[in-house]
Design a protein around this motif. Structure first.
Motif, PDB file in Angstrom:
ATOM      1  N   ALA A 139      30.163 -43.961  46.025  1.00  0.00           N
ATOM      2  CA  ALA A 139      29.803 -45.133  46.844  1.00  0.00           C
ATOM      3  C   ALA A 139      31.030 -45.682  47.560  1.00  0.00           C
ATOM      4  CB  ALA A 139      29.160 -46.204  45.975  1.00  0.00           C
ATOM      5  N   ALA A 140      32.166 -45.664  46.902  1.00  0.00           N
ATOM      6  CA  ALA A 140      33.400 -46.151  47.521  1.00  0.00           C
ATOM      7  C   ALA A 140      33.821 -45.288  48.708  1.00  0.00           C
ATOM      8  CB  ALA A 140      34.530 -46.188  46.490  1.00  0.00           C
ATOM      9  N   ARG A 141      33.303 -44.068  48.759  1.00  0.00           N
ATOM     10  CA  ARG A 141      33.610 -43.149  49.854  1.00  0.00           C
ATOM     11  C   ARG A 141      32.474 -43.069  50.867  1.00  0.00           C
ATOM     12  NH1 ARG A 141      36.401 -41.944  45.595  1.00  0.00           N
ATOM     13  NH2 ARG A 141      38.401 -40.897  45.706  1.00  0.00           N
ATOM     14  N   GLY A 142      31.534 -44.008  50.756  1.00  0.00           N
ATOM     15  CA  GLY A 142      30.433 -44.050  51.712  1.00  0.00           C
ATOM     16  C   GLY A 142      29.320 -43.068  51.421  1.00  0.00           C
ATOM     17  N   ILE A 143      29.264 -42.578  50.180  1.00  0.00           N
ATOM     18  CA  ILE A 143      28.219 -41.632  49.800  1.00  0.00           C
ATOM     19  C   ILE A 143      27.268 -42.336  48.837  1.00  0.00           C
ATOM     20  CG2 ILE A 143      27.714 -39.401  48.732  1.00  0.00           C
ATOM     21  CD1 ILE A 143      30.636 -38.609  49.448  1.00  0.00           C
ATOM     22  N   GLU A 144      26.056 -42.569  49.314  1.00  0.00           N
ATOM     23  CA  GLU A 144      25.035 -43.226  48.489  1.00  0.00           C
ATOM     24  C   GLU A 144      24.271 -42.150  47.733  1.00  0.00           C
ATOM     25  OE1 GLU A 144      20.846 -45.599  49.026  1.00  0.00           O
ATOM     26  OE2 GLU A 144      22.235 -45.523  50.701  1.00  0.00           O
ATOM     27  N   VAL A 145      24.292 -42.229  46.404  1.00  0.00           N
ATOM     28  CA  VAL A 145      23.624 -41.239  45.571  1.00  0.00           C
ATOM     29  C   VAL A 145      22.500 -41.930  44.810  1.00  0.00           C
ATOM     30  CG1 VAL A 145      23.911 -39.493  43.776  1.00  0.00           C
ATOM     31  CG2 VAL A 145      25.814 -40.016  45.292  1.00  0.00           C
ATOM     32  N   THR A 146      21.319 -41.335  44.867  1.00  0.00           N
ATOM     33  CA  THR A 146      20.159 -41.827  44.142  1.00  0.00           C
ATOM     34  C   THR A 146      19.806 -40.798  43.078  1.00  0.00           C
ATOM     35  OG1 THR A 146      19.336 -42.906  46.127  1.00  0.00           O
ATOM     36  CG2 THR A 146      17.758 -42.565  44.348  1.00  0.00           C
ATOM     37  N   TYR A 147      19.634 -41.248  41.847  1.00  0.00           N
ATOM     38  CA  TYR A 147      19.316 -40.345  40.736  1.00  0.00           C
ATOM     39  C   TYR A 147      17.810 -40.283  40.504  1.00  0.00           C
ATOM     40  CZ  TYR A 147      19.134 -38.235  36.127  1.00  0.00           C
ATOM     41  OH  TYR A 147      18.870 -37.399  35.079  1.00  0.00           O
ATOM     42  N   THR A 148      17.323 -39.101  40.240  1.00  0.00           N
ATOM     43  CA  THR A 148      15.951 -38.911  39.801  1.00  0.00           C
ATOM     44  C   THR A 148      15.900 -37.760  38.821  1.00  0.00           C
ATOM     45  OG1 THR A 148      13.641 -38.575  40.461  1.00  0.00           O
ATOM     46  CG2 THR A 148      15.306 -37.347  41.682  1.00  0.00           C
TER      47      THR A 148
END
Length: 85
Positions: free
Chosen positions: A61-70
Motif C-alpha cells: 500500500a505504501a508503494r501504491g499497490i492496493e491488495v485485496t485478499y480473498t
C-alpha cells in the motif's frame, strides 16, 4: 485441479512477497502514478496466505499497490477480476 490452484497460490504468494520486500530500495510511488490494484487469492493451506497477506499489505500500500485478499476461488471470474489491473 487442486494442484494447479495450490501451485498458483504458492507462486502468487512468492511473487507478492518479493514485490513487497524485494523492492525496499525504492521510494513510495509518486503522487501522480496510477495505483495498482491486485486480488490476492489464498486458502487455508500450510503456507498460511492470509498471514502472508497481513505481512505484505501495508508495504505494498505504501508503494501504491492496493491488495485485496480473498480465499474464495469463485472470485476468479471476469466481473470481479475486471476491478483489478
Amino acid at each position: 485441479m487442486k494442484n494447479i490452484v495450490a501451485t498458483t497460490i504458492a507462486y502468487t504468494s512468492v511473487f507478492l512477497t518479493n514485490l513487497a520486500f524485494g523492492s525496499v530500495v525504492f521510494d513510495a510511488a509518486p503522487d501522480d502514478a496510477k495505483n495498482i490494484s491486485v486480488l490476492f487469492l489464498g486458502d487455508n493451506g500450510h503456507h498460511r496466505p492470509a498471514e502472508r497477506f497481513k505481512q505484505i499489505q501495508s508495504v505494498l500500500a505504501a508503494r501504491g499497490i492496493e491488495v485485496t485478499y480473498t480465499d474464495d476461488v469463485r472470485n476468479l471470474n471476469a466481473t470481479t477480476l475486471a476491478q483489478y489491473n
